[in-house]
Design a protein around this motif. Structure first.
Motif, mmCIF file in Angstrom:
data_model
loop_
_atom_site.group_PDB
_atom_site.id
_atom_site.type_symbol
_atom_site.label_atom_id
_atom_site.label_comp_id
_atom_site.label_asym_id
_atom_site.label_seq_id
_atom_site.Cartn_x
_atom_site.Cartn_y
_atom_site.Cartn_z
ATOM 1 N N ASN A 1 8.049 40.050 -19.164
ATOM 2 C CA ASN A 1 7.112 39.311 -20.022
ATOM 3 C C ASN A 1 5.703 39.904 -20.007
ATOM 4 O O ASN A 1 4.800 39.364 -20.642
ATOM 5 N N GLU A 2 5.536 40.984 -19.275
ATOM 6 C CA GLU A 2 4.220 41.638 -19.178
ATOM 7 C C GLU A 2 3.115 40.625 -18.889
ATOM 8 O O GLU A 2 2.113 40.533 -19.600
ATOM 9 N N ILE A 3 3.333 39.849 -17.828
ATOM 10 C CA ILE A 3 2.344 38.843 -17.433
ATOM 11 C C ILE A 3 1.173 39.551 -16.753
ATOM 12 O O ILE A 3 1.370 40.387 -15.869
ATOM 13 N N GLN A 4 -0.014 39.212 -17.182
ATOM 14 C CA GLN A 4 -1.209 39.816 -16.590
ATOM 15 C C GLN A 4 -1.730 38.883 -15.505
ATOM 16 O O GLN A 4 -2.168 37.768 -15.807
ATOM 17 N N ILE A 5 -1.669 39.339 -14.268
ATOM 18 C CA ILE A 5 -2.075 38.492 -13.136
ATOM 19 C C ILE A 5 -3.427 38.969 -12.644
ATOM 20 O O ILE A 5 -3.558 40.091 -12.153
ATOM 21 N N ARG A 6 -4.433 38.118 -12.823
ATOM 22 C CA ARG A 6 -5.799 38.543 -12.523
ATOM 23 C C ARG A 6 -6.482 37.576 -11.558
ATOM 24 O O ARG A 6 -7.052 36.575 -11.969
ATOM 25 N N PRO A 7 -6.437 37.886 -10.236
ATOM 26 C CA PRO A 7 -7.236 37.084 -9.298
ATOM 27 C C PRO A 7 -8.713 37.404 -9.525
ATOM 28 O O PRO A 7 -9.053 38.525 -9.889
ATOM 29 N N PHE A 8 -9.573 36.430 -9.313
ATOM 30 C CA PHE A 8 -11.006 36.703 -9.489
ATOM 31 C C PHE A 8 -11.826 35.945 -8.445
ATOM 32 O O PHE A 8 -11.396 34.916 -7.920
ATOM 33 N N SER A 9 -12.980 36.496 -8.143
ATOM 34 C CA SER A 9 -13.898 35.870 -7.195
ATOM 35 C C SER A 9 -15.278 35.850 -7.845
ATOM 36 O O SER A 9 -15.877 36.900 -8.061
ATOM 37 N N THR A 10 -15.741 34.677 -8.180
ATOM 38 C CA THR A 10 -17.007 34.554 -8.913
ATOM 39 C C THR A 10 -18.181 34.828 -7.978
ATOM 40 O O THR A 10 -18.261 34.223 -6.901
ATOM 41 N N ARG A 11 -19.055 35.704 -8.379
ATOM 42 C CA ARG A 11 -20.220 36.053 -7.528
ATOM 43 C C ARG A 11 -21.456 35.251 -7.886
ATOM 44 O O ARG A 11 -22.523 35.494 -7.341
ATOM 45 N N HIS A 12 -21.346 34.396 -8.880
ATOM 46 C CA HIS A 12 -22.526 33.643 -9.348
ATOM 47 C C HIS A 12 -23.675 34.585 -9.684
ATOM 48 O O HIS A 12 -24.820 34.378 -9.265
ATOM 49 N N THR A 13 -23.361 35.647 -10.396
ATOM 50 C CA THR A 13 -24.416 36.554 -10.839
ATOM 51 C C THR A 13 -25.290 35.800 -11.848
ATOM 52 O O THR A 13 -24.840 34.806 -12.459
ATOM 53 N N PRO A 14 -26.532 36.255 -12.059
ATOM 54 C CA PRO A 14 -27.379 35.576 -13.051
ATOM 55 C C PRO A 14 -26.683 35.493 -14.415
ATOM 56 O O PRO A 14 -26.794 34.479 -15.113
ATOM 57 N N GLU A 15 -25.907 36.525 -14.774
ATOM 58 C CA GLU A 15 -25.213 36.510 -16.069
ATOM 59 C C GLU A 15 -24.137 35.423 -16.100
ATOM 60 O O GLU A 15 -23.966 34.722 -17.097
ATOM 61 N N GLN A 16 -23.391 35.280 -14.971
ATOM 62 C CA GLN A 16 -22.334 34.262 -14.930
ATOM 63 C C GLN A 16 -22.933 32.857 -14.982
ATOM 64 O O GLN A 16 -22.411 31.965 -15.654
ATOM 65 N N VAL A 17 -24.025 32.661 -14.242
ATOM 66 C CA VAL A 17 -24.672 31.342 -14.229
ATOM 67 C C VAL A 17 -25.231 31.035 -15.616
ATOM 68 O O VAL A 17 -25.043 29.928 -16.158
ATOM 69 N N GLN A 18 -25.866 32.011 -16.217
ATOM 70 C CA GLN A 18 -26.458 31.819 -17.551
ATOM 71 C C GLN A 18 -25.378 31.546 -18.597
ATOM 72 O O GLN A 18 -25.547 30.705 -19.474
#
Ligand SMILES: NC(=O)c1ccc[n+]([C@@H]2O[C@H](COP(=O)([O-])OP(=O)(O)OC[C@H]3O[C@@H](n4cnc5c(N)ncnc54)[C@H](OP(=O)(O)O)[C@@H]3O)[C@@H](O)[C@H]2O)c1
Length: 345
Positions: A274-291
């Motif tokens: 099924n070509e599942i895309q498995i993407r773990p992520f760790s949010t760094r709370h960068t200014p861009e992410q917060v904004q």
């Protein structure tokens, strides 16, 4: 309050590291008296009014938590997101009376650099505690990692929790065709559908995940936002549509209670066919992410497109410790916040 009259204060201190994930946080934390140092230039003293209770606090109690944050140290105050009022200031841009959000909570008074505090805007929300939400990782996972769009059928685990309740609503706000939450208990599932606005909810404690997913997503799920891992991850793989995107945010089934949620069995053949895309992520709370999150939160809230699902408990600092136990036990719904009342000394 003048600099000379700051009273004796208290903080929650780590007594010992968590060595067994079945340990209750309250068995390792205690409220202790602390000295308040005189302020240096550029610092403020904050009297805290709201303490946010999050799952990551349990991870930071481990000796080697593997998070992108320094761990708690034995005998020292722990920390976490809180809101309070500046009661003493040596920083011109944070005068006494300013309400601020900061990361040095779990204490009655926090002493910190003004640049480590974020003024809470007046009037944008019903109360300042609305800023104690987990929208940044939720938004990052739904928008940047899973790239949810209008064709998507989205499944969210831990959907009645702090991150999950935001992630599910952000998926709805992005126009997802269908958003299904997984939570523990009929009350939480009812809450998710009737109050949070999800299309459907599955009670993993009393319902069969496969049966319910077949019924609710007959063509499969195209996005899975996972905060739980374990059996819920395995079920999501079985019900994934071709090309599904999995945004792996957390492993509550392993972090809490010591289960093996962090080590689900991956059916590789199903994943690759099924070509599942498995993407773990760790949010760094960068200014861009917060904004990115802040640029939507107030307007979506004002438009009624999202609610801040939360529970507010009241009490002195000790209440925050028992609230951490209760978060782990799944007693409450949404983001958990303790309104600090009175002194614990
Ligand atoms: N990747 C990132 O950047 C990032 C950032 C922030 C947080 N996180 C992660 O996101 C997750 C959610 O964090 P949170 O602070 O919002 O916590 P939360 O979801 O509010 O955690 C409490 C909930 O966990 C659930 N739970 C407890 N034991 C469980 C088990 N054995 N199996 C399944 N669910 C269980 C309970 O809900 P039920 O009653 O419904 O079971 C409980 O209400 C955590 O894994 C956290 O580490 C990741």
């Amino acid at each position: 309050m003048s600099p000379m009259s700051v009273p004796k204060s208290s903080a929650v201190v780590l007594r010992a590291h968590r060595t067994d994930l079945t340990q209750r946080p309250s068995s390792l934390l205690q409220v202790a008296p602390v000295e308040l140092p005189p302020l240096n230039e550029g610092q403020v003293r904050v009297e805290n009014t709201f303490q946010q209770i999050i799952a990551a606090t349990g991870d930071l109690m481990l000796e080697q938590p593997r998070l992108p944050i320094p761990p708690f140290r034995i005998g020292e105050p722990i920390f976490g997101p809180a809101i309070g009022r500046v009661v003493e200031s040596r920083a011109a841009d944070r005068p006494v009376g300013t309400t601020v959000l900061h990361m040095s909570g779990w204490r009655e008074h926090s002493t910190l650099g003004a640049a480590e505090t974020f003024p809470v805007p007046d009037g944008a929300f019903p109360g300042p505690e609305y800023l104690l939400n987990q929208g940044v990782p939720a938004y990052h996972g739904i928008v940047d990692i899973a790239v949810v769009g209008t064709d998507d059928t989205v499944l969210v685990s831990g959907a009645a929790g702090g991150v999950g309740s935001m992630a599910a609503q952000i998926a709805k706000a992005r126009g997802a065709a269908r958003v299904i939450g997984i939570a523990g208990g009929a009350d939480k599932c009812r809450f998710l559908v009737e109050e949070v606005g999800l299309d459907a909810a599955i009670d993993y404690k009393s319902e069969n995940l496969d049966d319910r997913l077949t019924e609710l997503a007959p063509d499969g799920i195209s996005v899975f936002f996972d905060t739980v891992g374990g059996a819920q991850f395995e079920a999501a793989i079985r019900h994934a549509a071709p090309g599904a995107r999995f945004a792996l945010c957390g492993v509550l089934a392993g972090q809490i209670g010591g289960g093996d949620g962090g080590f689900p069995r991956l059916d590789i053949m199903t994943a690759l066919v099924n070509e599942i895309q498995i993407r773990p992520f760790s949010t760094r709370h960068t200014p861009e992410q917060v904004q990115a999150w802040n640029s939507h939160y107030a307007s979506w809230h004002a438009e009624g497109r999202i609610t801040f699902a939360h529970t507010v408990l009241k009490g002195p600092l000790e209440r925050a410790i028992t609230a951490q136990d209760e978060l782990f036990a799944g007693v409450h719904r949404g983001n958990l916040i303790v309104k600090l009342t009175g002194s614990s000394t």
